[in-house]
Write a protein that holds these residues in place. Sequence first.
Motif, mmCIF file in Angstrom:
data_model
loop_
_atom_site.group_PDB
_atom_site.id
_atom_site.type_symbol
_atom_site.label_atom_id
_atom_site.label_comp_id
_atom_site.label_asym_id
_atom_site.label_seq_id
_atom_site.Cartn_x
_atom_site.Cartn_y
_atom_site.Cartn_z
ATOM 1 N N GLY A 223 0.798 -1.213 0.000
ATOM 2 C CA GLY A 223 0.000 0.000 0.000
ATOM 3 C C GLY A 223 0.832 1.265 0.000
ATOM 4 O O GLY A 223 0.352 2.332 0.397
ATOM 5 N N LEU A 224 2.077 1.159 -0.479
ATOM 6 C CA LEU A 224 2.968 2.311 -0.551
ATOM 7 C C LEU A 224 3.249 2.647 -2.013
ATOM 8 O O LEU A 224 3.065 1.811 -2.908
ATOM 9 C CB LEU A 224 4.287 2.026 0.178
ATOM 10 C CG LEU A 224 4.158 1.692 1.667
ATOM 11 C CD1 LEU A 224 5.491 1.228 2.228
ATOM 12 C CD2 LEU A 224 3.656 2.914 2.440
ATOM 13 N N ALA A 225 3.696 3.857 -2.251
ATOM 14 C CA ALA A 225 3.951 4.297 -3.628
ATOM 15 C C ALA A 225 5.451 4.285 -3.889
ATOM 16 O O ALA A 225 6.216 4.984 -3.215
ATOM 17 C CB ALA A 225 3.388 5.702 -3.856
ATOM 18 N N ALA A 226 5.868 3.488 -4.850
ATOM 19 C CA ALA A 226 7.278 3.466 -5.244
ATOM 20 C C ALA A 226 7.584 4.691 -6.092
ATOM 21 O O ALA A 226 6.775 5.111 -6.924
ATOM 22 C CB ALA A 226 7.583 2.198 -6.038
ATOM 23 N N ALA A 227 8.763 5.242 -5.904
ATOM 24 C CA ALA A 227 9.177 6.370 -6.737
ATOM 25 C C ALA A 227 9.318 5.907 -8.189
ATOM 26 O O ALA A 227 9.776 4.784 -8.436
ATOM 27 C CB ALA A 227 10.502 6.932 -6.238
ATOM 28 N N PRO A 228 8.908 6.719 -9.162
ATOM 29 C CA PRO A 228 9.049 6.324 -10.564
ATOM 30 C C PRO A 228 10.508 6.069 -10.928
ATOM 31 O O PRO A 228 11.415 6.705 -10.375
ATOM 32 C CB PRO A 228 8.494 7.527 -11.337
ATOM 33 C CG PRO A 228 7.679 8.295 -10.342
ATOM 34 C CD PRO A 228 8.304 8.052 -9.006
ATOM 35 N N ALA A 335 14.031 4.194 1.048
ATOM 36 C CA ALA A 335 13.181 5.370 0.826
ATOM 37 C C ALA A 335 11.882 5.305 1.616
ATOM 38 O O ALA A 335 11.204 6.328 1.776
ATOM 39 C CB ALA A 335 12.872 5.510 -0.664
ATOM 40 N N ASP A 336 11.531 4.112 2.135
ATOM 41 C CA ASP A 336 10.195 3.934 2.692
ATOM 42 C C ASP A 336 10.168 3.453 4.128
ATOM 43 O O ASP A 336 9.088 3.355 4.718
ATOM 44 C CB ASP A 336 9.429 2.915 1.830
ATOM 45 C CG ASP A 336 9.335 3.356 0.378
ATOM 46 O OD1 ASP A 336 8.428 4.143 0.065
ATOM 47 O OD2 ASP A 336 10.191 2.929 -0.417
ATOM 48 N N PHE A 337 11.331 3.162 4.713
ATOM 49 C CA PHE A 337 11.365 2.610 6.060
ATOM 50 C C PHE A 337 12.432 3.332 6.892
ATOM 51 O O PHE A 337 13.455 3.770 6.369
ATOM 52 C CB PHE A 337 11.653 1.106 6.022
ATOM 53 C CG PHE A 337 10.590 0.325 5.292
ATOM 54 C CD1 PHE A 337 9.443 -0.080 5.951
ATOM 55 C CD2 PHE A 337 10.720 0.035 3.939
ATOM 56 C CE1 PHE A 337 8.448 -0.779 5.286
ATOM 57 C CE2 PHE A 337 9.730 -0.662 3.255
ATOM 58 C CZ PHE A 337 8.584 -1.060 3.940
ATOM 59 N N SER A 338 12.178 3.422 8.177
ATOM 60 C CA SER A 338 13.177 4.026 9.058
ATOM 61 C C SER A 338 14.361 3.091 9.264
ATOM 62 O O SER A 338 15.508 3.526 9.395
ATOM 63 C CB SER A 338 12.551 4.371 10.410
ATOM 64 O OG SER A 338 12.042 3.204 11.046
ATOM 65 N N GLU A 339 14.077 1.791 9.306
ATOM 66 C CA GLU A 339 15.122 0.787 9.433
ATOM 67 C C GLU A 339 14.777 -0.407 8.539
ATOM 68 O O GLU A 339 13.610 -0.806 8.456
ATOM 69 C CB GLU A 339 15.269 0.305 10.883
ATOM 70 C CG GLU A 339 15.714 1.381 11.865
ATOM 71 C CD GLU A 339 15.803 0.862 13.294
ATOM 72 O OE1 GLU A 339 15.663 -0.367 13.489
ATOM 73 O OE2 GLU A 339 16.006 1.681 14.214
ATOM 74 N N VAL A 340 15.797 -0.955 7.911
ATOM 75 C CA VAL A 340 15.646 -2.182 7.128
ATOM 76 C C VAL A 340 16.609 -3.203 7.727
ATOM 77 O O VAL A 340 17.836 -3.023 7.683
ATOM 78 C CB VAL A 340 15.964 -1.955 5.636
ATOM 79 C CG1 VAL A 340 15.828 -3.271 4.870
ATOM 80 C CG2 VAL A 340 15.060 -0.880 5.048
#
Length: 384
Positions: A223-228, A335-340
């Motif tokens: 449900g997140l938007a990936a950067a083009p 780009a989408d998480f504080s930690e991976v």
Amino acid sequence: MSKRYAVFLTVLFCAFLGVFFAANLITPDRTFSPQENRYLTQRPSLSAEDFRMRLPLRDSGDFFTGTFMSEFEQYITDQFVGRDGWIAAKAVAERTLGKGENNGVYLCASDTLIPRFDRPDEKRVADNLNYVNKLVENVEIPVYFSLIPGKVSLWTDRLPAGAPNADENAILSQAEAATQANWVDIASVLRAHAGEEIYYRLDHHWTSLGAYYGYAALMDAMGLAAAPLDSYQRTTVSTDFNGTTFSTSGVRWMKPDSIDIYVPEEGITATTWSGTQPEEGVLYDWPKLEEKDKYAFFLGGNKPLTVLETAHTDAPKLLVVRDSYSDSLAPFLTADFSEVHLFDPRYNKTPLTQYIAENDIDQVLVLYSVANFVTDSNLFVLSK
């Protein structure tokens, strides 16, 4: 043929064998083969206990059987003088004879090498799928699951005619039907881009471009938007990458691959654990580009645990149960998480539920290539 000529050939052949025997005796054993990118078998030892355990004397003709002789045969094969040259010569001979395969690798159109996909052990596949389901049952956070198909499934037009392979698509369908996790259909997204260079020609991994398409599929499922894609700047960091499939195949005449990156490393802090103590890690390990295993440029190669911290402090924390395909995917995830958190069950046996609780993980992603998932014997960690 005259008797004198026959004797001459016999002497010549014995001399040939003697030269190689002597060369093997005086040549030091190698520990690692850069060309094959693997550790070589070392001389096995034979203690009194080994003798009893490894050489069961079932009858008088059974003296040289068992594990020791198998290991010694592999040792001789791995340490044979000029091994790299002989492997290359065999590949040339196979090509000259019109064969389309060498050492389990297909020699394909467009200067592409594709590993053969053999029929997997059905019990291992079922067990690994059950381990994923156990993880879903044991945690109260979303678990996403996906398998990445190999070139053998998506670049079928490059394969030699009639090349036999097991069906990766059947594994994908089985996984989707059996899993209780949120299934992510990366295969369909990659299939839509099969005409692009989404895999390395001479390595089994996906390229950074393929990893981007995998990232886009994951973000859509979450449900997140990936950067083009066009919002990134592609940078080529190497034009001299000969991967693991190149090493296995013996082929030495194909043009190397290039390695590209899309995500800059600024603003990302990496920490790795090879033991109990944290060490400074990297998103990109630039010195690796000077080595044979250039894919280890991503994250510095396989580690039991790597944690990437970003500037997005309000974003969720993602745990990735990974194989090496995740190494080139990880930069996009920052780009989408504080930690991976990149957790490798091959080297890290920490119970996963314990790790999730101790690190306040918000979401879990189990991401493997099909070929690795069906052979991995370490996924029981997911059920703990």
